[in-house]
Write a protein that holds these residues in place. Structure first.
Motif, PDB file in Angstrom:
ATOM      1  N   HIS A 238       5.308  22.067 -52.585  1.00 24.71           N
ATOM      2  CA  HIS A 238       5.594  23.487 -52.793  1.00 24.71           C
ATOM      3  C   HIS A 238       4.675  24.406 -51.989  1.00 24.71           C
ATOM      4  CE1 HIS A 238       8.123  22.040 -56.009  1.00 24.71           C
ATOM      5  NE2 HIS A 238       7.088  21.443 -56.570  1.00 24.71           N
ATOM      6  N   VAL A 239       4.138  23.905 -50.893  1.00 20.64           N
ATOM      7  CA  VAL A 239       3.276  24.731 -50.051  1.00 20.64           C
ATOM      8  C   VAL A 239       4.147  25.567 -49.118  1.00 20.64           C
ATOM      9  CG1 VAL A 239       1.535  24.709 -48.226  1.00 20.64           C
ATOM     10  CG2 VAL A 239       1.338  23.145 -50.164  1.00 20.64           C
ATOM     11  N   THR A 240       3.856  26.843 -49.048  1.00 20.79           N
ATOM     12  CA  THR A 240       4.594  27.745 -48.170  1.00 20.79           C
ATOM     13  C   THR A 240       3.693  28.170 -47.022  1.00 20.79           C
ATOM     14  OG1 THR A 240       5.945  28.568 -49.987  1.00 20.79           O
ATOM     15  CG2 THR A 240       5.819  29.928 -48.011  1.00 20.79           C
ATOM     16  N   ARG A 241       4.212  28.025 -45.813  1.00 16.73           N
ATOM     17  CA  ARG A 241       3.438  28.382 -44.631  1.00 16.73           C
ATOM     18  C   ARG A 241       4.295  29.190 -43.670  1.00 16.73           C
ATOM     19  NH1 ARG A 241       0.616  22.416 -43.898  1.00 16.73           N
ATOM     20  NH2 ARG A 241      -1.131  22.756 -45.308  1.00 16.73           N
ATOM     21  N   LEU A 242       3.666  29.674 -42.617  1.00 14.21           N
ATOM     22  CA  LEU A 242       4.365  30.469 -41.616  1.00 14.21           C
ATOM     23  C   LEU A 242       4.373  29.721 -40.292  1.00 14.21           C
ATOM     24  CD1 LEU A 242       3.017  32.641 -43.655  1.00 14.21           C
ATOM     25  CD2 LEU A 242       3.528  34.272 -41.860  1.00 14.21           C
ATOM     26  N   LEU A 243       5.541  29.610 -39.700  1.00 13.47           N
ATOM     27  CA  LEU A 243       5.665  29.059 -38.356  1.00 13.47           C
ATOM     28  C   LEU A 243       5.738  30.229 -37.385  1.00 13.47           C
ATOM     29  CD1 LEU A 243       6.165  26.714 -36.359  1.00 13.47           C
ATOM     30  CD2 LEU A 243       8.606  26.984 -36.822  1.00 13.47           C
ATOM     31  N   VAL A 244       4.794  30.277 -36.460  1.00 10.71           N
ATOM     32  CA  VAL A 244       4.724  31.372 -35.496  1.00 10.71           C
ATOM     33  C   VAL A 244       4.879  30.788 -34.097  1.00 10.71           C
ATOM     34  CG1 VAL A 244       3.383  33.338 -34.666  1.00 10.71           C
ATOM     35  CG2 VAL A 244       3.152  32.591 -37.046  1.00 10.71           C
ATOM     36  N   VAL A 245       5.843  31.321 -33.350  1.00  7.09           N
ATOM     37  CA  VAL A 245       6.145  30.826 -32.009  1.00  7.09           C
ATOM     38  C   VAL A 245       5.802  31.916 -30.992  1.00  7.09           C
ATOM     39  CG1 VAL A 245       7.927  29.892 -30.489  1.00  7.09           C
ATOM     40  CG2 VAL A 245       8.005  29.414 -32.945  1.00  7.09           C
ATOM     41  N   PHE A 246       5.121  31.507 -29.926  1.00  9.68           N
ATOM     42  CA  PHE A 246       4.714  32.435 -28.871  1.00  9.68           C
ATOM     43  C   PHE A 246       5.496  32.091 -27.601  1.00  9.68           C
ATOM     44  CE2 PHE A 246       1.337  31.677 -31.828  1.00  9.68           C
ATOM     45  CZ  PHE A 246       0.766  32.914 -32.067  1.00  9.68           C
ATOM     46  N   GLU A 247       6.286  33.026 -27.135  1.00  3.44           N
ATOM     47  CA  GLU A 247       7.066  32.813 -25.914  1.00  3.44           C
ATOM     48  C   GLU A 247       6.495  33.689 -24.801  1.00  3.44           C
ATOM     49  OE1 GLU A 247      11.635  33.354 -24.221  1.00  3.44           O
ATOM     50  OE2 GLU A 247      11.167  33.791 -26.323  1.00  3.44           O
ATOM     51  N   ASP A 248       6.107  33.061 -23.713  1.00  5.55           N
ATOM     52  CA  ASP A 248       5.564  33.801 -22.573  1.00  5.55           C
ATOM     53  C   ASP A 248       6.723  34.427 -21.795  1.00  5.55           C
ATOM     54  OD1 ASP A 248       4.272  34.796 -20.381  1.00  5.55           O
ATOM     55  OD2 ASP A 248       3.150  32.975 -19.921  1.00  5.55           O
ATOM     56  N   VAL A 249       6.851  35.748 -21.895  1.00  4.70           N
ATOM     57  CA  VAL A 249       7.953  36.458 -21.233  1.00  4.70           C
ATOM     58  C   VAL A 249       7.434  37.330 -20.099  1.00  4.70           C
ATOM     59  CG1 VAL A 249       9.428  36.429 -23.281  1.00  4.70           C
ATOM     60  CG2 VAL A 249       7.839  38.331 -22.942  1.00  4.70           C
ATOM     61  N   THR A 250       6.243  37.003 -19.610  1.00  4.20           N
ATOM     62  CA  THR A 250       5.621  37.834 -18.578  1.00  4.20           C
ATOM     63  C   THR A 250       6.515  37.980 -17.356  1.00  4.20           C
ATOM     64  OG1 THR A 250       3.468  37.014 -19.326  1.00  4.20           O
ATOM     65  CG2 THR A 250       3.545  38.150 -17.199  1.00  4.20           C
ATOM     66  N   GLU A 251       6.972  36.863 -16.826  1.00  2.51           N
ATOM     67  CA  GLU A 251       7.775  36.911 -15.605  1.00  2.51           C
ATOM     68  C   GLU A 251       9.070  37.683 -15.821  1.00  2.51           C
ATOM     69  OE1 GLU A 251       9.786  33.832 -12.344  1.00  2.51           O
ATOM     70  OE2 GLU A 251       8.411  33.091 -13.895  1.00  2.51           O
ATOM     71  N   ALA A 252       9.721  37.434 -16.966  1.00  2.00           N
ATOM     72  CA  ALA A 252      10.982  38.131 -17.248  1.00  2.00           C
ATOM     73  C   ALA A 252      10.766  39.634 -17.355  1.00  2.00           C
ATOM     74  CB  ALA A 252      11.595  37.594 -18.537  1.00  2.00           C
ATOM     75  N   ARG A 253       9.673  40.042 -18.021  1.00  2.00           N
ATOM     76  CA  ARG A 253       9.420  41.478 -18.174  1.00  2.00           C
ATOM     77  C   ARG A 253       9.084  42.126 -16.836  1.00  2.00           C
ATOM     78  NH1 ARG A 253      11.862  40.493 -21.696  1.00  2.00           N
ATOM     79  NH2 ARG A 253      11.458  40.624 -23.939  1.00  2.00           N
ATOM     80  N   LEU A 254       8.355  41.433 -15.988  1.00  3.45           N
ATOM     81  CA  LEU A 254       8.038  41.992 -14.673  1.00  3.45           C
ATOM     82  C   LEU A 254       9.303  42.152 -13.835  1.00  3.45           C
ATOM     83  CD1 LEU A 254       4.732  40.086 -13.792  1.00  3.45           C
ATOM     84  CD2 LEU A 254       4.993  42.440 -14.612  1.00  3.45           C
ATOM     85  N   VAL A 255      10.206  41.173 -13.947  1.00  2.00           N
ATOM     86  CA  VAL A 255      11.485  41.284 -13.232  1.00  2.00           C
ATOM     87  C   VAL A 255      12.273  42.482 -13.752  1.00  2.00           C
ATOM     88  CG1 VAL A 255      13.727  40.171 -12.880  1.00  2.00           C
ATOM     89  CG2 VAL A 255      11.621  38.842 -12.646  1.00  2.00           C
TER      90      VAL A 255
END
Length: 480
Positions: A238-255
């Motif tokens: 019954h342990v509740t945790r958070l899954l946090v995902v980091f997506e590197d979008v640097t190149e897409a944002r610069l484009v």
């Protein structure tokens, strides 16, 4: 049960319990057991009572550590708590039992006894082991994911981290594990808005996607990360945790930024080209015969309305949704400069909610406004003074575009010819193209033209397959 056991009331009590219980004397010999014990192990009292506990069955209780703990519990008044035994038992197969023991002190009626409770926890242990296997499998899968991931405890400290995170940020597990997320690195994740979102994931069952952070990261330089978070449950405990995902979008944002800059530059050049065309039209107006002047001015206003769209786009630095207020302000200014001229007492006002419309539909909207406002300038104010109000608002499940004047008004007879004019046909065509409807109300206090537009006109309900912003409606040709 033997006469040396505790009194009958005690046995009546223990027989009502779900746990298997045995009573041991000072030599750890079974003096009695309750009915759940006999049912669980499928044995008879004759094969159990007056026998040493460690001799029962095939010797499955003969465990040195258990013997030591029970002897100490009897002689030194120590308790035995949650001692687990796993064994293949006769008749019932492989089981896991949890043992708890307490010493019953001697009384005048009987010597000291040891009460041993035996609970079958096989199902719980199997579930726990399956959970551990599933968790290890999940960890293996997480380690194969390319995006960096961390699993946070409820207090936002790191409970687990995948290899992609360690490799990207060039850190070790020791530098990350059990530390608050906000303290990792040089505090790049210590953003109050991010913390507020994470705090709501577990209690409010509220996942979030697309939260972006742009910062300088050690060994990486300036990066932009998109963060997504979900609540995860670990089965079995019954342990509740958070899954946090980091997506590197640097190149897409610069484009995207480079694309937006190019789009703004393109819009600026289109606007300049259209302004050059309007200048040519102005030159022709000065040379044209009187019957042609009105046609030239109408054409000039239409071109200016389209140019205004690209002016707004160039200022927003993106070929995207068009803000209504500045767009209508620009159209009003163009109409005033190109048509009103010396009639400076005609005022054009704009009242618009802070809405965005799709760029691919903005030209049609702008030309509708231009034609209706131009018609008001020409016909509503014979004395050259008055007010025109352009309004744009969302009401219930539709959007209302209104062009209202406080002029003389006009009846159906006087406007039958005007309604069949080229400008009116343009308006009808653009209204149809947008899937809208139009209504007119006229009287002594002026005329109000109301266009009811669908909600899809707004940017948040955009249709990706709509017509190009420079495409005229079917069957309409612009005069030259």
């Amino acid at each position: 049960m033997t006469t040396s056991s505790p009194n009958i009331a005690f046995h009546d009590l223990v027989d009502t319990l779900r746990s298997a219980l045995v009573v041991l004397d000072s030599s750890l010999r079974v003096t009695s057991a309750n009915q759940p014990f006999y049912r669980l192990f499928q044995v008879e009292a004759g094969a159990t009572e007056n026998r040493i506990l460690f001799d029962l069955g095939d010797g499955h209780w003969d465990i040195p550590s258990l013997r030591d703990r029970l002897e100490r519990a009897m002689t030194q008044d120590h308790s035995l708590d949650a001692f687990e035994v796993e064994h293949d038992f006769p008749s019932i197969g492989r089981r896991v039992f949890s043992l708890n023991a307490r010493r019953l002190p001697p009384t005048e009626d009987h010597p000291a006894y040891l009460l041993l409770a035996i609970d079958d926890i096989t199902t719980e242990r199997e579930a726990s082991r399956e959970s551990e296997r599933a968790w290890r499998l999940a960890q293996t899968i997480v380690d194969t994911v390319r995006d960096p991931m961390v699993i946070l405890e409820g207090d936002m400290t790191v409970a687990s981290v995948n290899r992609a995170f360690l490799n990207l940020f060039q850190v070790t597990e020791t530098q990350v594990m059990a530390r608050p997320l906000k303290d990792l690195g040089e505090g790049q994740w210590n953003v109050s808005a991010l913390g507020a979102l994470l705090d709501k994931v577990v209690p409010d069952e509220r996942a979030f996607d697309g939260f972006e952070i742009e910062d300088e990261f050690p060994a990486l330089g300036r990066r932009i990360f998109k963060i997504n978070a979900r609540k995860v449950h670990r089965p079995g405990n019954h342990v509740t945790r958070l899954l946090v995902v980091f997506e590197d979008v640097t190149e897409a944002r610069l484009v995207e930024r480079h694309r937006d800059i190019l789009a703004a530059e393109l819009a600026h050049r289109i606007k300049n080209s259209l302004q050059i065309i309007t200048s040519f039209v102005s030159f022709e107006i000065r040379r044209a015969a009187e019957p042609c002047i009105d046609g030239y001015r109408a054409m000039q206003a239409r071109i200016a309305a389209v140019a205004e769209l690209y002016d707004v786009i160039s200022q927003s630095s993106a070929l995207g949704p068009v803000p209504v207020q500045p767009y209508l302000n620009g159209i009003a200014a163009s109409i005033h400069s190109s048509l009103i001229g010396k009639a400076a007492d005609i005022e054009i006002l704009v009242e618009a909610e802070p809405l965005l419309i799709d760029a691919d539909k903005a030209v049609s909207v702008g030309l509708i406004v231009n034609e209706l406002a131009t018609n008001a300038v020409k016909h509503a104010f014979p004395d050259g003074a008055g007010r025109i109000l352009l309004s744009f608002e969302r009401r219930d499940d539709e959007v209302l575009l209104t062009v209202q004047d406080d002029g003389v008004g006009h009846d159906q007879t006087r406007n039958s010819g005007a309604r069949s004019g080229l400008g009116s046909r343009y308006v009808e065509a653009f209204v149809k193209q947008l899937g809208a409807t139009m209504a007119r109300a006229t009287g002594a206090n002026g005329t109000t033209m109301t266009v009811k537009l669908p909600m899809s006109i707004l940017a948040e309900a955009a249709d990706d397959h709509a017509a190009s912003p420079l495409m005229a409606p079917d069957g309409v040709r612009y005069p030259i």
